[in-house]
Design a protein around this motif. Structure first.
Motif, mmCIF file in Angstrom:
data_model
loop_
_atom_site.group_PDB
_atom_site.id
_atom_site.type_symbol
_atom_site.label_atom_id
_atom_site.label_comp_id
_atom_site.label_asym_id
_atom_site.label_seq_id
_atom_site.Cartn_x
_atom_site.Cartn_y
_atom_site.Cartn_z
ATOM 1 N N MET A 1 0.844 -1.196 0.000
ATOM 2 C CA MET A 1 0.000 0.000 0.000
ATOM 3 C C MET A 1 0.883 1.251 0.000
ATOM 4 S SD MET A 1 -2.717 1.245 2.855
ATOM 5 C CE MET A 1 -4.168 1.971 2.172
ATOM 6 N N ILE A 2 0.552 2.179 -0.850
ATOM 7 C CA ILE A 2 1.282 3.444 -0.910
ATOM 8 C C ILE A 2 0.738 4.367 0.171
ATOM 9 C CG2 ILE A 2 1.770 5.470 -2.317
ATOM 10 C CD1 ILE A 2 1.497 3.649 -4.780
ATOM 11 N N LYS A 3 1.653 4.957 0.918
ATOM 12 C CA LYS A 3 1.252 5.875 1.984
ATOM 13 C C LYS A 3 1.059 7.277 1.434
ATOM 14 C CE LYS A 3 3.679 3.633 5.814
ATOM 15 N NZ LYS A 3 4.605 3.893 6.921
ATOM 16 N N GLU A 4 0.102 7.983 2.013
ATOM 17 C CA GLU A 4 -0.081 9.413 1.728
ATOM 18 C C GLU A 4 0.931 10.186 2.569
ATOM 19 O OE1 GLU A 4 -2.172 11.175 -0.186
ATOM 20 O OE2 GLU A 4 -3.569 9.645 -0.851
ATOM 21 N N ASN A 5 1.420 11.292 2.074
ATOM 22 C CA ASN A 5 2.375 12.113 2.801
ATOM 23 C C ASN A 5 1.673 13.228 3.574
ATOM 24 O OD1 ASN A 5 4.702 10.749 1.876
ATOM 25 N ND2 ASN A 5 4.630 11.894 -0.031
ATOM 26 N N LEU A 6 2.077 13.383 4.809
ATOM 27 C CA LEU A 6 1.658 14.500 5.647
ATOM 28 C C LEU A 6 2.931 15.249 5.986
ATOM 29 C CD1 LEU A 6 -0.484 15.995 7.368
ATOM 30 C CD2 LEU A 6 -0.041 14.324 9.182
ATOM 31 N N PHE A 7 3.023 16.495 5.518
ATOM 32 C CA PHE A 7 4.250 17.274 5.687
ATOM 33 C C PHE A 7 4.133 18.214 6.878
ATOM 34 C CE2 PHE A 7 4.148 16.165 1.188
ATOM 35 C CZ PHE A 7 5.426 15.667 1.005
ATOM 36 N N LEU A 8 5.194 18.263 7.652
ATOM 37 C CA LEU A 8 5.311 19.180 8.788
ATOM 38 C C LEU A 8 6.468 20.117 8.485
ATOM 39 C CD1 LEU A 8 4.626 20.046 11.712
ATOM 40 C CD2 LEU A 8 6.224 18.268 12.482
ATOM 41 N N CYS A 9 6.182 21.411 8.480
ATOM 42 C CA CYS A 9 7.240 22.385 8.194
ATOM 43 C C CYS A 9 8.277 22.352 9.304
ATOM 44 C CB CYS A 9 6.655 23.793 8.062
ATOM 45 S SG CYS A 9 7.929 25.008 7.632
ATOM 46 N N MET A 10 9.527 22.240 8.909
ATOM 47 C CA MET A 10 10.639 22.220 9.854
ATOM 48 C C MET A 10 11.558 23.422 9.627
ATOM 49 S SD MET A 10 9.876 19.372 11.393
ATOM 50 C CE MET A 10 11.233 18.633 12.262
ATOM 51 N N GLY A 11 11.041 24.437 8.932
ATOM 52 C CA GLY A 11 11.838 25.630 8.656
ATOM 53 C C GLY A 11 12.177 26.382 9.933
ATOM 54 N N GLU B 1 -0.425 4.761 11.009
ATOM 55 C CA GLU B 1 0.997 4.592 10.679
ATOM 56 C C GLU B 1 1.215 3.865 9.354
ATOM 57 O OE1 GLU B 1 -0.496 3.174 13.394
ATOM 58 O OE2 GLU B 1 0.860 3.207 15.088
ATOM 59 N N ASP B 2 0.297 2.958 9.000
ATOM 60 C CA ASP B 2 0.444 2.205 7.752
ATOM 61 C C ASP B 2 -0.112 2.943 6.550
ATOM 62 O OD1 ASP B 2 1.548 0.166 9.242
ATOM 63 O OD2 ASP B 2 -0.319 -0.973 9.384
ATOM 64 N N LYS B 3 -0.801 4.064 6.793
ATOM 65 C CA LYS B 3 -1.460 4.792 5.706
ATOM 66 C C LYS B 3 -0.869 6.179 5.466
ATOM 67 C CE LYS B 3 -5.737 2.444 6.864
ATOM 68 N NZ LYS B 3 -5.640 1.923 8.183
ATOM 69 N N ILE B 4 -0.274 6.761 6.512
ATOM 70 C CA ILE B 4 0.239 8.129 6.435
ATOM 71 C C ILE B 4 1.719 8.151 6.788
ATOM 72 C CG2 ILE B 4 0.087 10.450 7.445
ATOM 73 C CD1 ILE B 4 -2.340 9.691 5.713
ATOM 74 N N GLU B 5 2.491 8.818 5.975
ATOM 75 C CA GLU B 5 3.909 9.013 6.246
ATOM 76 C C GLU B 5 4.116 10.472 6.649
ATOM 77 O OE1 GLU B 5 8.178 7.778 5.536
ATOM 78 O OE2 GLU B 5 6.557 6.721 4.533
ATOM 79 N N LEU B 6 4.564 10.689 7.875
ATOM 80 C CA LEU B 6 4.858 12.037 8.349
ATOM 81 C C LEU B 6 6.255 12.400 7.880
ATOM 82 C CD1 LEU B 6 3.972 14.485 10.001
ATOM 83 C CD2 LEU B 6 4.911 13.366 12.017
ATOM 84 N N LYS B 7 6.347 13.493 7.139
ATOM 85 C CA LYS B 7 7.629 13.914 6.581
ATOM 86 C C LYS B 7 7.910 15.352 6.972
ATOM 87 C CE LYS B 7 7.862 10.927 2.573
ATOM 88 N NZ LYS B 7 8.241 10.856 1.172
ATOM 89 N N GLY B 8 9.156 15.620 7.274
ATOM 90 C CA GLY B 8 9.587 16.981 7.500
ATOM 91 C C GLY B 8 9.715 17.690 6.173
ATOM 92 N N SER B 9 9.444 18.976 6.183
ATOM 93 C CA SER B 9 9.522 19.762 4.961
ATOM 94 C C SER B 9 10.299 21.036 5.252
ATOM 95 C CB SER B 9 8.114 20.113 4.497
ATOM 96 O OG SER B 9 8.163 20.987 3.393
ATOM 97 N N PHE B 10 11.021 21.512 4.271
ATOM 98 C CA PHE B 10 11.584 22.841 4.395
ATOM 99 C C PHE B 10 10.431 23.830 4.350
ATOM 100 C CE2 PHE B 10 15.356 20.532 2.902
ATOM 101 C CZ PHE B 10 16.216 20.875 3.935
ATOM 102 N N CYS B 11 10.697 25.057 4.447
ATOM 103 C CA CYS B 11 9.674 26.098 4.571
ATOM 104 C C CYS B 11 8.510 25.893 3.595
ATOM 105 C CB CYS B 11 10.307 27.462 4.330
ATOM 106 S SG CYS B 11 9.171 28.823 4.624
#
Length: 95
Positions: free
Chosen positions: A1-11, A36-46
């Motif tokens: 299963m492909i996870k959806e991305n949830l981005f958190l700004c880390m700027g 956890e199996d459906k959403i990938e939390l990723k850091g993002s630049f600004c």
């Protein structure tokens, strides 16, 4: 299963507003709602909305004014419904 991305700004602006206090709370919420199996939390630049507090992005939606104090309420009221809607649409397409 492909996870959806949830981005958190880390700027740097979000860093100053407490993003590193928000991060563990978000990880806990994703676990609590069994995402956890459906959403990938990723850091993002600004994410270029620095004047609106800590920002998160899911698909084309931006969630603003997030803080360590309100992250749980914002997640439940705004982010979780968007995730659930997306996941239900994906389910319908794959069925």
């Amino acid at each position: 299963m492909i996870k959806e991305n949830l981005f958190l700004c880390m700027g740097s602006a979000c860093h100053q507003m407490g993003v590193y206090e928000v991060l563990p709370k978000l990880l806990a919420l994703l676990g609590e709602y069994e995402l956890e199996d459906k959403i990938e939390l990723k850091g993002s630049f600004c994410l270029e909305t620095c004047s609106y507090g800590i920002v998160m992005k899911f698909q084309d939606l931006h969630f603003i004014n997030i803080s360590p104090q309100n992250v749980e309420a914002k997640f439940i009221a705004e982010i979780l419904p968007a995730i659930q809607k997306s996941l239900s649409e994906v389910g319908r397409v794959r069925s």
